[in-house]
Design a protein around this motif. Structure first.
Motif, PDB file in Angstrom:
ATOM      1  N   LYS B  49      29.778 -69.149  31.468  1.00  0.00           N
ATOM      2  CA  LYS B  49      29.950 -70.182  32.490  1.00  0.00           C
ATOM      3  C   LYS B  49      30.330 -71.520  31.865  1.00  0.00           C
ATOM      4  O   LYS B  49      31.281 -72.179  32.293  1.00  0.00           O
ATOM      5  CB  LYS B  49      28.654 -70.339  33.306  1.00  0.00           C
ATOM      6  CG  LYS B  49      28.170 -69.054  33.949  1.00  0.00           C
ATOM      7  CD  LYS B  49      26.894 -69.237  34.738  1.00  0.00           C
ATOM      8  CE  LYS B  49      25.690 -69.603  33.893  1.00  0.00           C
ATOM      9  NZ  LYS B  49      25.265 -68.560  32.933  1.00  0.00           N
ATOM     10  N   SER B  50      29.568 -71.914  30.833  1.00  0.00           N
ATOM     11  CA  SER B  50      29.878 -73.183  30.169  1.00  0.00           C
ATOM     12  C   SER B  50      31.266 -73.114  29.534  1.00  0.00           C
ATOM     13  O   SER B  50      32.019 -74.094  29.568  1.00  0.00           O
ATOM     14  CB  SER B  50      28.841 -73.486  29.089  1.00  0.00           C
ATOM     15  OG  SER B  50      27.566 -73.600  29.662  1.00  0.00           O
ATOM     16  N   THR B  51      31.591 -71.966  28.981  1.00  0.00           N
ATOM     17  CA  THR B  51      32.897 -71.800  28.352  1.00  0.00           C
ATOM     18  C   THR B  51      34.013 -71.988  29.385  1.00  0.00           C
ATOM     19  O   THR B  51      35.007 -72.673  29.127  1.00  0.00           O
ATOM     20  CB  THR B  51      32.988 -70.403  27.713  1.00  0.00           C
ATOM     21  OG1 THR B  51      31.897 -70.251  26.811  1.00  0.00           O
ATOM     22  CG2 THR B  51      34.289 -70.226  26.977  1.00  0.00           C
ATOM     23  N   PHE B  87      27.335 -82.349  31.056  1.00  0.00           N
ATOM     24  CA  PHE B  87      27.068 -81.223  30.163  1.00  0.00           C
ATOM     25  C   PHE B  87      25.691 -80.646  30.420  1.00  0.00           C
ATOM     26  O   PHE B  87      24.836 -81.272  31.037  1.00  0.00           O
ATOM     27  CB  PHE B  87      27.157 -81.677  28.702  1.00  0.00           C
ATOM     28  CG  PHE B  87      28.544 -82.047  28.269  1.00  0.00           C
ATOM     29  CD1 PHE B  87      29.461 -81.064  27.947  1.00  0.00           C
ATOM     30  CD2 PHE B  87      28.930 -83.374  28.187  1.00  0.00           C
ATOM     31  CE1 PHE B  87      30.739 -81.400  27.541  1.00  0.00           C
ATOM     32  CE2 PHE B  87      30.203 -83.719  27.788  1.00  0.00           C
ATOM     33  CZ  PHE B  87      31.115 -82.732  27.468  1.00  0.00           C
ATOM     34  N   GLN B  88      25.516 -79.434  29.872  1.00  0.00           N
ATOM     35  CA  GLN B  88      24.223 -78.770  30.021  1.00  0.00           C
ATOM     36  C   GLN B  88      23.103 -79.605  29.381  1.00  0.00           C
ATOM     37  O   GLN B  88      22.001 -79.683  29.896  1.00  0.00           O
ATOM     38  CB  GLN B  88      24.306 -77.383  29.378  1.00  0.00           C
ATOM     39  CG  GLN B  88      23.285 -76.404  29.890  1.00  0.00           C
ATOM     40  CD  GLN B  88      23.632 -74.968  29.539  1.00  0.00           C
ATOM     41  OE1 GLN B  88      24.714 -74.672  29.026  1.00  0.00           O
ATOM     42  NE2 GLN B  88      22.723 -74.067  29.829  1.00  0.00           N
ATOM     43  N   ALA B  89      23.408 -80.242  28.224  1.00  0.00           N
ATOM     44  CA  ALA B  89      22.481 -81.215  27.625  1.00  0.00           C
ATOM     45  C   ALA B  89      22.969 -82.610  28.012  1.00  0.00           C
ATOM     46  O   ALA B  89      24.170 -82.826  28.151  1.00  0.00           O
ATOM     47  CB  ALA B  89      22.456 -81.059  26.114  1.00  0.00           C
ATOM     48  N   MET B 163      30.170 -79.704  36.490  1.00  0.00           N
ATOM     49  CA  MET B 163      28.736 -79.936  36.275  1.00  0.00           C
ATOM     50  C   MET B 163      28.073 -78.661  35.776  1.00  0.00           C
ATOM     51  O   MET B 163      28.071 -77.644  36.445  1.00  0.00           O
ATOM     52  CB  MET B 163      28.075 -80.417  37.574  1.00  0.00           C
ATOM     53  CG  MET B 163      28.775 -81.620  38.195  1.00  0.00           C
ATOM     54  SD  MET B 163      27.992 -82.179  39.720  1.00  0.00           S
ATOM     55  CE  MET B 163      26.808 -83.331  39.081  1.00  0.00           C
ATOM     56  N   ASP B 164      27.503 -78.756  34.567  1.00  0.00           N
ATOM     57  CA  ASP B 164      26.886 -77.590  33.932  1.00  0.00           C
ATOM     58  C   ASP B 164      25.371 -77.659  34.075  1.00  0.00           C
ATOM     59  O   ASP B 164      24.702 -78.382  33.341  1.00  0.00           O
ATOM     60  CB  ASP B 164      27.292 -77.545  32.450  1.00  0.00           C
ATOM     61  CG  ASP B 164      27.109 -76.166  31.854  1.00  0.00           C
ATOM     62  OD1 ASP B 164      26.415 -75.338  32.483  1.00  0.00           O
ATOM     63  OD2 ASP B 164      27.661 -75.916  30.768  1.00  0.00           O
ATOM     64  N   GLU B 165      24.834 -76.928  35.038  1.00  0.00           N
ATOM     65  CA  GLU B 165      23.384 -76.934  35.332  1.00  0.00           C
ATOM     66  C   GLU B 165      22.819 -78.346  35.334  1.00  0.00           C
ATOM     67  O   GLU B 165      21.841 -78.640  34.624  1.00  0.00           O
ATOM     68  CB  GLU B 165      22.633 -76.073  34.305  1.00  0.00           C
ATOM     69  CG  GLU B 165      23.019 -74.611  34.384  1.00  0.00           C
ATOM     70  CD  GLU B 165      22.247 -73.768  33.381  1.00  0.00           C
ATOM     71  OE1 GLU B 165      21.035 -73.990  33.271  1.00  0.00           O
ATOM     72  OE2 GLU B 165      22.850 -72.909  32.736  1.00  0.00           O
ATOM     73  N   PRO B 166      23.390 -79.237  36.129  1.00  0.00           N
ATOM     74  CA  PRO B 166      22.967 -80.637  36.055  1.00  0.00           C
ATOM     75  C   PRO B 166      21.529 -80.849  36.518  1.00  0.00           C
ATOM     76  O   PRO B 166      20.874 -81.778  36.070  1.00  0.00           O
ATOM     77  CB  PRO B 166      23.942 -81.349  37.007  1.00  0.00           C
ATOM     78  CG  PRO B 166      24.376 -80.295  37.960  1.00  0.00           C
ATOM     79  CD  PRO B 166      24.411 -79.024  37.171  1.00  0.00           C
TER      80      PRO B 166
HETATM   81 MG   LIG Z   1      25.851 -72.750  29.645  1.00  0.00          MG
END
Ligand SMILES: [Mg+2]
Ligand SMILES: Nc1ncnc2c1ncn2[C@@H]1O[C@H](COP(=O)(O)OP(=O)(O)OP(=O)(O)O)[C@@H](O)[C@H]1O
Lengths: 315, 267
Positions: B49-51, B87-89, B163-166
């Motif tokens: 997903k992030s990719t 980002f996820q972080a 938005m990555d798992e915001p």
């Molecule tokens: Mg991810």
């Protein structure tokens, strides 16, 4: 608060205890002063506490009581008017204590040692400024050219582990023994490598997510430099500066050991030692140490002011 | 119908291609996203997903296939500052205060000083961090840091939000409130959102479409249109259709998880 106070007092007490131990051991074993002078003899070159009107003189058997070079001097009342006049003019403070007069006066070598320290400090700071600027400039330049950096970094790391101070006589030849620039040159070369390597490390070891964030905003290289790489490099630049601060006085003084003007601290130390005036040589070394510590503390303070966000200062 | 905002054609992503430890992260991804779509990506951890988000945002180049954004290349879209990424972080800059972190994109995009201050103020109010404007990131909890990152991404009203798992690190109440706020912003600004989440409920509540991905190599196994009425609000969650869609997504996920063994055969 009380914990803070304890943090300051503990080392001070240890220091005082060590000095007292040193003094007693040197006295007890009658150690020759060329091996190790008494701390009181060393301090006496810088400052003296003179008690006038004491009943016992400390071993001054001559007809004319003199101040000598000792840290703590007790003399009977009735110095020669000349000596008394001198003391009255030079002393910093005077106060009565139990019917006697106690004066704190500069030691006989304080003036030449301070003058020499000032001269050498200027060399050290001048060299530090040049070496720091050059180190930062080269680090910034090589950030951009990865290939150049990869090629040069091994040399820089090798150069950093070389005893650069060994070049001091050559620098003296190049710029002239009496020229302060010869010492600034050696200091700046010594300092260049730790500053350059530390700054470069900070500039390139940027978190990849932080870089991606910049890229996602289509930031230009110079924006990335100013808003990401340089702030990221400040902590390691300061680590480099702390190393440099310690090296600066060493470089300047050792450079002077190989020759310099009479006013320089390194020259003062070698001459006093050559003339068997070891206590005064030690006094000059003591002042050099204090200057080194002060430089370090100033850098520490600057770091604190410049990096309020740094992990080291997190409450 | 207008031109889609995001078009992915046969996108493959293989990390360390040719090496013994190569990872086939994305396989034959075909995806079209329309203007003002709200797309959620959901799938098992490590499915890519992030990719996928990073390919769309031109932070990595796909091994093969094409990505077109707003009718141009992903690279051009990035250079045109079309993206706002969370980002996820959190990825905050340690040396910047909360307010300064939110301002970063505004500085880079040459907003005027007063406009920067106005927007920063508004964004901090939105994520309820006004009192922390002058704090440094390390003085904040993980969830607060994530809220700063959200404020930063929204501050310049990007045309595409990635938005990555915001909301992953947030408590349930804050999460639900920010869900509603995000929908508000989305409606007002007409942005297109690509949203990664692990929460089925969140995906169904927010999205116009939910994309379900399979375990490695990541493929799209289901594309579920969420036909709940707009605007979404607290009543949406008690809608019968809401539960049906949740079940549909859950079943699709179960099937894609079940395919894990078959899907992860060495490439
Ligand atoms: Mg991810
Ligand atoms: N830069 C990279 N280099 C090599 N492999 C990578 C890289 N980035 C991701 N991968 C691999 O690609 C796969 C997909 O990773 P990705 O981060 O996209 O997963 P994800 O779906 O976001 O997972 P999660 O839900 O846990 O965040 C993983 O197996 C990961 O190891």
């Amino acid at each position: 608060m009380s914990e803070n106070r304890q943090r300051i007092w503990a080392p001070v007490l240890i220091l005082v205890a060590l000095v007292i131990l040193w003094e007693t051991l040197v006295t007890a074993f009658n150690i020759q002063q060329f091996l190790l002078p008494k701390p009181s003899a060393i301090l006496g070159n810088l400052a003296q506490i003179v008690v006038l009107g004491g009943s016992a003189s400390t071993g001054e058997s001559g007809a004319e009581p003199s101040l000598g070079n000792r840290f703590f001097v007790v003399l009977p009342a009735g110095l020669s008017p000349e000596t008394e006049e001198n003391l009255r003019n030079s002393r910093w403070v005077e106060f009565p204590l139990a019917g006697r007069s106690v004066s704190v006066a500069p030691g006989s070598n304080l003036t030449p040692i301070l003058a020499a320290s000032w001269f050498t400090l200027k060399e050290a700071l001048g060299g530090m400024a040049m070496g720091t600027l050059a180190g930062i400039a080269v680090a910034l330049a090589t950030t951009r050219w990865t290939a150049t950096r990869e090629a040069l970094l091994p040399f820089a790391i090798a150069a950093n582990s070389m005893p650069i101070i060994a070049f001091a006589p050559i620098m003296n030849n190049w710029f002239g023994i009496g020229n302060p620039f010869s010492k600034m040159a050696i200091v700046s070369v010594m300092i260049f490598f730790p500053i350059m390597i530390n700054t470069l490390r900070g500039l390139i070891s940027v978190d990849s997510r932080s870089l991606e964030l910049m890229r996602s905003y289509a930031a230009s290289d110079s924006e990335i430099l100013f808003k990401l790489r340089i702030p990221n490099a400040l902590p390691s630049l300061f680590s480099g500066l702390k190393v440099a601060g310690a090296l600066a006085m060493i470089g300047a003084i050792v450079g002077e050991y190989f020759g310099g003007p009479r006013i320089a601290l390194g020259v003062f130390i070698t001459q006093e030692a050559a003339l068997f005036r070891f206590a005064s040589a030690w006094a000059a070394i003591l002042v050099a140490c204090l200057i080194g510590i002060t430089i370090y503390l100033v850098i520490l303070l600057a770091e604190r002011l410049a990096l309020p966000w740094h992990p080291a200062f997190r409450a | 119908m207008t031109e889609p905002v995001v078009v992915l054609e046969n996108v493959d992503m293989i990390f360390g291609e040719g090496a013994a430890d190569q990872v086939h992260a994305l396989k034959k991804i075909n995806l079209q996203i329309q203007q003002n779509d709200f797309i959620s990506l959901i799938g098992p951890s490590g499915c890519g997903k992030s990719t996928l988000l990073r390919v769309v945002g031109d932070l990595i180049q796909p091994s093969s296939g094409d990505a077109a954004i707003n009718g141009k290349s992903a690279r051009q879209a990035r250079l045109d500052q079309d993206y706002g990424i969370v980002f996820q972080a959190a990825t905050l800059y340690d040396w910047r205060t909360v307010a300064k972190n939110v301002q970063l994109p505004l500085e880079l995009m040459a907003f005027s000083r007063s406009e920067r201050d106005r927007r920063t103020q508004a964004m901090l109010e939105l994520v309820e961090l006004t009192d922390f404007a002058a704090h440094y990131p390390w003085q904040l909890s993980g969830g607060m840091q994530q809220r700063v990152a959200i404020a930063r991404a929204l501050s310049f009203e990007p045309s595409i939000l990635l938005m990555d798992e915001p909301f992953g690190a947030l408590d349930e109440m804050t999460r639900e409130r920010l869900n509603l706020e995000l929908l508000n912003i989305w409606r007002k600004t007409g942005t297109t959102v690509l949203f990664v989440t692990h929460s089925i409920t969140e995906a169904v509540f927010l999205s116009t479409r939910v994309i379900v991905m399979s375990a490695r190599p990541g493929r799209i196994t289901a594309d579920i249109a969420i036909d709940l009425p707009q605007p979404r609000n607290s009543e949406t969650r008690s809608n019968v259709r809401f539960f049906e869609l949740e079940t549909e997504v859950r079943d699709a996920l179960r099937i894609s998880e079940g395919g894990r063994e078959a899907g992860s055969a060495p490439a």
